[in-house]
Design a protein around this motif. Structure first.
Motif, mmCIF file in Angstrom:
data_model
loop_
_atom_site.group_PDB
_atom_site.id
_atom_site.type_symbol
_atom_site.label_atom_id
_atom_site.label_comp_id
_atom_site.label_asym_id
_atom_site.label_seq_id
_atom_site.Cartn_x
_atom_site.Cartn_y
_atom_site.Cartn_z
ATOM 1 N N VAL A 65 28.404 48.261 -0.948
ATOM 2 C CA VAL A 65 27.754 46.966 -0.727
ATOM 3 C C VAL A 65 26.324 47.182 -0.237
ATOM 4 C CG1 VAL A 65 27.885 44.747 0.482
ATOM 5 C CG2 VAL A 65 29.997 45.991 -0.099
ATOM 6 N N TYR A 110 30.641 41.489 7.207
ATOM 7 C CA TYR A 110 31.456 42.328 6.319
ATOM 8 C C TYR A 110 32.110 43.486 7.070
ATOM 9 C CZ TYR A 110 29.569 39.708 2.411
ATOM 10 O OH TYR A 110 29.245 38.693 1.532
ATOM 11 N N TRP A 142 35.031 42.032 8.820
ATOM 12 C CA TRP A 142 36.126 41.771 7.878
ATOM 13 C C TRP A 142 36.885 43.061 7.592
ATOM 14 C CZ3 TRP A 142 36.967 43.701 2.901
ATOM 15 C CH2 TRP A 142 38.022 43.104 2.198
ATOM 16 N N LEU A 168 35.763 42.296 -3.314
ATOM 17 C CA LEU A 168 34.455 41.949 -2.747
ATOM 18 C C LEU A 168 33.403 41.619 -3.799
ATOM 19 C CD1 LEU A 168 34.230 44.539 0.168
ATOM 20 C CD2 LEU A 168 34.530 42.062 0.359
ATOM 21 N N GLU A 173 31.613 38.387 -3.851
ATOM 22 C CA GLU A 173 30.617 38.093 -2.816
ATOM 23 C C GLU A 173 29.193 38.294 -3.312
ATOM 24 O OE1 GLU A 173 31.190 37.119 0.764
ATOM 25 O OE2 GLU A 173 32.718 36.356 -0.601
#
Length: 368
Positions: free
Chosen positions: A128, A150, A153, A190, A193
């Motif tokens: 990410v 994140y 999470w 993910l 996102e």
């Protein structure tokens, strides 16, 4: 057993049966057996990368098999628990059964969502990158808030994380950050996102307490594996080394261990400074570059995805809005899923948005 409880439990059992059919448990058991046999080979660790891939796949598939088996057992046990509690008039046990039904429904729905992840790279770890966009210092602060969201999470789900690089802004927040989250189906989960995240709030950096709108972009890529064959000739890259820096630009390392790699044909730039060793940082940066090039290759092969790939101005490609003032609301602009508690969302409570995003993407694919 009450009619309502019995009907709810029957529906839940039926949904779990559909999930079991999609997962093809017999095939999954065969795959586990084959991987166990491969993992037991005495020469497996002669090639550490292959060994790591085999053991990782085995662990993920064993976990999936164990998860669905546990859910089936819980569904079967719950019916017995509720019948006994009703027969004995045990209010505490009846309340426990109701609570278990609610939790079991949530767990089965989560597993059902995972069956929707069937993309080529969906099973992989996620890489990410978060970048601040329009909004000045507020945008840099917003990017850092998203990074924390994140990471929280991942922490809630016990997924290991590894930060590759953070570029700190001068006044506050970050310009960008790249990190990896490891676990089964994390890229598929993910990837919904990806896009521009918009924050509306009273700016803590404005002495007149004016409302500020700021933007940050989230990019999600699958971790590259050995089988992907993403070759990068040395002549195609420029490697620069520099000293790692922390908040405010302060040096956190007295040696030139941080690495920046520029891919000359595409202009893609990646950097890594989380390791003390220059070689380790170069290896991590190369993995991120390979992931970006793999993504570009797939996009070129499947040009129709360009329409789904967010591009353009900050206002034109928003995927989620976080409003802290004048009201409290986080809303996904694609799915219309919303939560009236931004603090919880920013503390990592993202599962509802992820589930809605995955279901929306599946519907879009089917419609197309």
């Amino acid at each position: 057993m009450s009619a309502d409880f019995e009907a709810a439990l029957k529906d839940l059992g039926g949904k779990l049966a559909q999930v079991e059919a999609v997962m093809d448990l017999d095939a999954l058991r065969r795959e586990v057996a084959e991987l166990e046999e491969e993992a037991a080979r005495p020469d497996l660790w002669n090639d550490p990368e292959v060994a790591q891939r085999v053991t990782s796949q085995l662990s993920h598939k064993q976990a999936s098999l164990r998860k669905v088996s546990e859910l089936r057992q819980r569904v079967d046990d719950l019916g017995v628990l509720h019948e006994l509690a009703e027969a004995e008039g045990d209010k505490a046990s009846l309340a426990e059964a109701e609570a278990e039904l609610a939790q079991l429904t949530k767990d089965v729905n989560a597993l059902e969502v995972r069956t929707l992840l069937s993309g080529e790279y969906d099973e992989r770890n996620a890489v990410v990158t978060i970048r601040s966009e329009a909004g000045g210092v507020d945008a840099a602060d917003w990017a850092e808030m998203l990074l924390r969201m994140y990471l929280r999470w991942a922490e809630r789900h016990n997924y290991p994380t590894e930060i590759y690089d953070i570029s700190y802004a001068e006044e506050a927040g970050i310009r960008s950050a790249t990190f990896k989250i490891s676990g089964p189906y994390l890229y598929g989960t993910l990837s919904v996102e990806q896009g521009t995240h918009r924050l509306v709030r009273i700016s803590p950096f404005d002495n007149q307490n004016r409302r500020q709108t700021s933007f940050a972009h989230v990019e999600v890529l699958p971790e590259v594996e050995e089988i992907d064959h993403v070759e990068i000739p040395e002549k195609d890259i420029r490697v620069d080394v520099y000293r790692s820096s922390g908040p405010g630009g302060q040096s956190v390392n007295t040696t030139d261990s941080a690495v920046r790699i520029t891919h000359l044909p595409t202009g893609i730039v990646v950097s890594c400074q989380n390791e003390k060793s220059q070689l380790q940082n170069k290896a991590s940066a190369m993995k991120v570059l390979q992931a970006k090039l793999l993504q570009r290759k797939k996009e070129e092969e499947r040009a129709e995805l360009d329409a789904l790939r967010d591009s353009g101005s900050s206002w034109g490609n928003q995927m989620r809005s976080y409003v802290l003032h004048p009201y409290q609301l986080v809303k996904d602009l694609r799915t219309d899923y919303e939560v009236g508690n931004p603090s919880a969302v920013l503390d990592g409570e993202l599962d509802g948005f992820l589930e809605a995003g995955i279901r929306w993407r599946k519907q879009q694919a089917e419609a197309a």
